[in-house]
Design a protein around this motif. Structure first.
Motif: not given
Lengths: 217, 390, 232
Positions: A57-60, A110-112, B234-235, B237, B250, B324, B326, B333, B352
């Motif tokens: 659900d999370y595009c970093s 990633y998946s939160m 969350i969606n 980012g 998180y 990558y 982080r 992040e 990022r």
């Protein structure tokens, strides 16, 4: 978490029409990625996000990469027996071909919910000149909003379906795509105190020719 | 009388904000809170469309500090980009250095000795203290207290960056991490001074909180302002204290467990409402947790080399591949994506930026609030333009 | 108080410089007599001296931080380094009320027209300090398609403070040098200060965003590229 190969197999089972390739990462990090084709990228992305096992659900990170056209030299060695009866000769035949370049968008997911990741997916354009559209993944992950705008600004990939695709970092009247490998900077190095390399050549072009030596009075 | 809809904006929070023009409502006013502004935390521009004082549309404009860091990095060696990472997030140079070193070590498969890992955690947590204290100071600047909380915060910042200066030679641009360890070993006197500072820090936090946390005006101006829904966060980012203020657990220090963080005993504060007050409290609570981590680190710091003896400094050419890396920076992040093609310079170098991505939902957070609130909301997101524009 | 400018034998130099006397001689009174009068509570000075003294000790900077140097500028305003000692703690948010623009940080080409516009909006007398390597010449980001190689390409700069970032003490040193410069300014005569002269421009044309670069890339009335040193 599933490995990249398992994810690919599951995706292919669910979407048999999609073209998914595994791109291996030779370095020590071993972050292999999946290359999606542009036509099915959006539905694959939605599946990755909504799947209960993966829950990505999370595009970093969304990045652009420029792979310019590369000239590849193929060398074909053929062994020709010597008609005179001596040792066979090895003849090399060199042929060059242009591997067309492309622009690439790389997404790190990633998946939160499950606290794992990353899953790396890639999308490639057809070429670098006229066919530079890719589907936008902003409707899937909102975090790609500004990042895809930046890729458009700096690389020139046009994202279809992006709600507001315009330049992010450069001004709107700017015409080039600066992060491409063949971008030439504007020439404002009129004088550089420690110039070297290409900057020295460009700075020299601005200086007047050295005047003739004057006799001392 | 004709009513024409000028803009219908579905808002993440529920009821949408409609802007209409009719004979009862006036025209909408478009205001450019331009790059030169006392409260935009740098050269950041917001083009806000106002109905009276309420915001109906807000578009951020970036790029006023775009210094093409990524293009320069393609022409510089890996180590040569390390001083540039100092200048990305110029308040937190130590943790940005670590993020870059982490990514390169992941790319090259480089290991780091134990003492260096502990030192990195010490520097990163000290940086977190600096950043959060200054952020609270700047947030209160936006609330209108002009300068006083900022002066208190900068007093502590000066103590910490004095330590950084005696260690690395520079107050802000420390350039301290290397691929495979740290650059300079702190002396026992330095460690003692740092440890004393950390032990005295909770007293400063108590003083700070006494002044600020229960303040009526602050509560009235920050509670309920700029609410962020966790699913949208969350969606979009969002990471860092802004995300944790919405209640999402998180923290990359716990999730990835990079460095030696799994050895440390610390909690991750979570908010309940996702508004500006929660984001402020996140910073205060995280500072308290950082003090705990630092006290543990000073106690457990082992002796040993600070640099991996097999690390190659000259002629560093990682094998072709990509990585990558982080970490949990003070703002969120922070990640570095590197593609190597076997040459001394990276083929692709990408930062990022947490500050840029945390701004994705700025418009949604500000809709329906007054323009004065938008300043406070922007302040609570914690942006640094060096990172947003790179 | 005499309106005459300083006598030619005692050139007007700024405070702290060698050869500077606190009360420049005016007319026929020697400095020793002037010092004597001062001890008795009588101050004799020139109008120019007093005017410059007042201006230099209450410079109001514009709150204009661009990048990392801005943090050191804010640190110079905090209690440890205390720019308030020099009368400059009032950072004005509006250019109409400021008389010093400290360009602290990298000036990008996207930001350059706005810097020039802010400079134009500042009323005379106004001064510019280029703080940090980026404002002087582009700094570490010089290889940049979006970086302006020095703000002096478009506006006149009075003081350059090198450093990356310069320490707050360096900024204070630059401020002291600016104060000396202001104290040495003449109000009349052939080399009078810029703001007294109608022929010297105080507003400069704002560059436009072009397709590849700013148009024009530099203001040739303000800056021309220095010639390279002659080979030895």
């Amino acid at each position: 978490m599933e490995t990249v190969e398992q994810i690919r197999d599951r995706l292919l089972a669910r979407f048999p029409a999609a073209k998914i390739t595994l791109v291996t990462n030779p370095g020590a990090a071993a972050e292999h990625s999946l290359l999606f084709d542009a036509a099915s990228a959006r539905e694959l992305a939605l599946f990755l996000r909504d799947d209960s096992a993966l829950a990505l659900d999370y595009c970093s990170n969304a990045t652009g990469v420029d792979w310019p056209d590369k000239e590849i030299t193929d060398v074909v060695k053929t062994t020709v027996p010597d008609p005179a009866g001596g040792a066979p000769k090895i003849i090399e035949q060199k042929s060059t071909r242009m591997q067309p370049g492309c622009l690439e968008a790389v997404y790190h997911l990633y998946s939160m919910a499950k606290k794992n990741g990353p899953v790396v997916i890639r999308l490639r354009t057809v070429n670098r000149t006229d066919q530079v559209t890719l589907p936008s993944l902003t409707p899937v992950w909102r975090s790609c909003d500004f990042q895809e705008r930046e890729i458009f600004d700096l690389y020139g990939i046009i994202f279809e379906g992006h709600p507001d695709l315009r330049r992010l970092l450069m001004w709107d009247e700017f015409k080039d795509h600066p992060m491409r490998k063949d971008y030439v900077e504007p020439d404002d190095y009129e004088w550089e105190p420690t110039a070297h390399g290409t900057v020295l050549e460009r700075a020299k072009a601005h200086q007047p020719a050295a005047p003739a030596k004057e006799a001392k009075p | 009388m004709s009513i024409s809809d000028l803009s219908f904006l579905p808002s993440a929070q529920g009821p949408s904000v409609r802007a209409v023009r009719d004979q009862f409502h006036g025209d909408l006013l478009e205001v450019s809170m331009g790059p030169q502004h006392p409260s935009t935390h740098g050269v950041f521009r917001m083009v806000a469309t106002l109905d009276g004082e309420l915001i109906v549309k807000l578009k951020p404009v970036f790029g006023y500090l775009h210094r093409n860091h990524e293009k320069i990095a393609e022409n510089t060696t890996y180590l040569g980009s390390m001083p540039y990472t100092d200048r990305l997030d110029y308040l937190c140079s130590m943790s940005t250095n670590w993020a870059y070193a982490l990514a390169v070590e992941k790319l090259a498969g480089q290991s780091v000795p134990d003492r260096a890992q502990y030192l990195r955690i010490i520097m990163a947590e000290l940086t977190r203290l600096v950043n959060h204290a200054c952020l609270v100071g700047f947030l209160f600047n936006d609330l209108g207290t002009s300068f006083t909380p900022l002066l208190y915060a900068f007093r502590e910042r000066e103590k910490i960056i004095d330590l950084f200066e005696s260690l690395s030679g520079s107050r802000m641009m420390c350039n301290y991490q290397r691929f495979g360890g740290c650059r300079i070993d702190p002396t026992p006197e330095w460690l003692k001074a740092a440890s004393t500072l950390v032990d005295n820090f909770p007293r400063f936090l108590d003083e700070y909180e006494t002044m600020l946390t229960g303040n009526e005006i602050m509560l009235a101006r920050t509670q309920g302002i700029g609410r962020l829904d966790p699913k949208h966060a969350i969606n979009a980012g969002i990471t860092g204290p802004v995300l944790r203020a919405c209640g999402v657990d998180y923290d990359v220090r716990k999730v990835d467990g990079y460095g030696f963080y799994p050895r440390f005993n610390f909690r991750v504060p979570l908010g309940a409402h996702g508004d500006t007050y929660d984001r402020y409290m996140m910073r205060i609570l995280e500072m308290r947790e950082s003090v705990k981590i630092l006290q543990q680190a000073f106690k457990e710091l082992p002796e040993g080399p600070i640099m991996d003896p097999k690390a190659k400094i000259r002629g560093f050419r990682p094998k072709a591949g990509e990585a990558y890396g982080r970490l949990e920076g003070p703002k969120g992040e922070l990640g570095f994506y590197l593609i190597s093609d076997g040459s001394p310079n990276p083929y692709r170098y990408r930062v990022r930026p947490p500050s840029l991505i945390n701004l994705t939902l700025l418009e949604e957070m500000c809709l329906g609030h007054t323009i004065a609130d938008s300043v406070v909301i922007l302040g609570s997101i914690d942006i640094v333009l060096g990172e947003v524009d790179r | 108080m005499s309106d005459a400018p300083s006598s030619p034998s005692a050139p007007a130099v700024g405070a702290g410089a060698p050869g500077y006397t606190p009360f420049p001689a005016a007319g026929n009174i020697s400095d020793a007599d002037r010092e004597d009068l001062r001890r008795h509570g009588v101050l004799m000075t020139s109008f120019e001296e007093l005017y410059n003294w007042g201006r230099s000790n209450s410079i109001w900077p514009l709150q204009f931080g661009l990048a990392c140097c801005a943090i050191e500028m804010i640190a110079a305003a905090t209690a440890r380094f205390d720019i308030a000692r020099f009368g400059a703690e009032i950072f004005r948010p509006s250019p109409r009320q400021a008389d010093l623009m400290i360009v602290s940080g990298t000036v990008t080409k996207k930001m350059a027209p706005l810097v020039v516009r802010l400079w134009n909006q500042m009323p005379e007398p106004k001064y510019c300090i280029a703080m940090g390597a980026c404002a002087i010449s582009g700094g570490p980001f010089k290889q940049g398609y979006n970086v302006l190689k020095g703000i002096d390409r478009f506006i006149p700069v009075d003081i350059y403070i090198p450093g990356c970032p310069p320490r707050p003490e360096a900024l204070l040193n630059g401020l002291i040098q600016l104060q000396q410069k202001i104290k040495g300014e003449k109000l009349t005569g052939p080399d009078a200060a810029r703001f007294t002269r109608a022929d010297k421009p105080s507003e400069f044309p704002i560059p436009d965003y072009g397709a590849h670069d700013l148009e024009p890339t530099k203001n040739t009335t303000v800056w021309s590229p220095p010639s390279p040193p002659a080979k030895v």
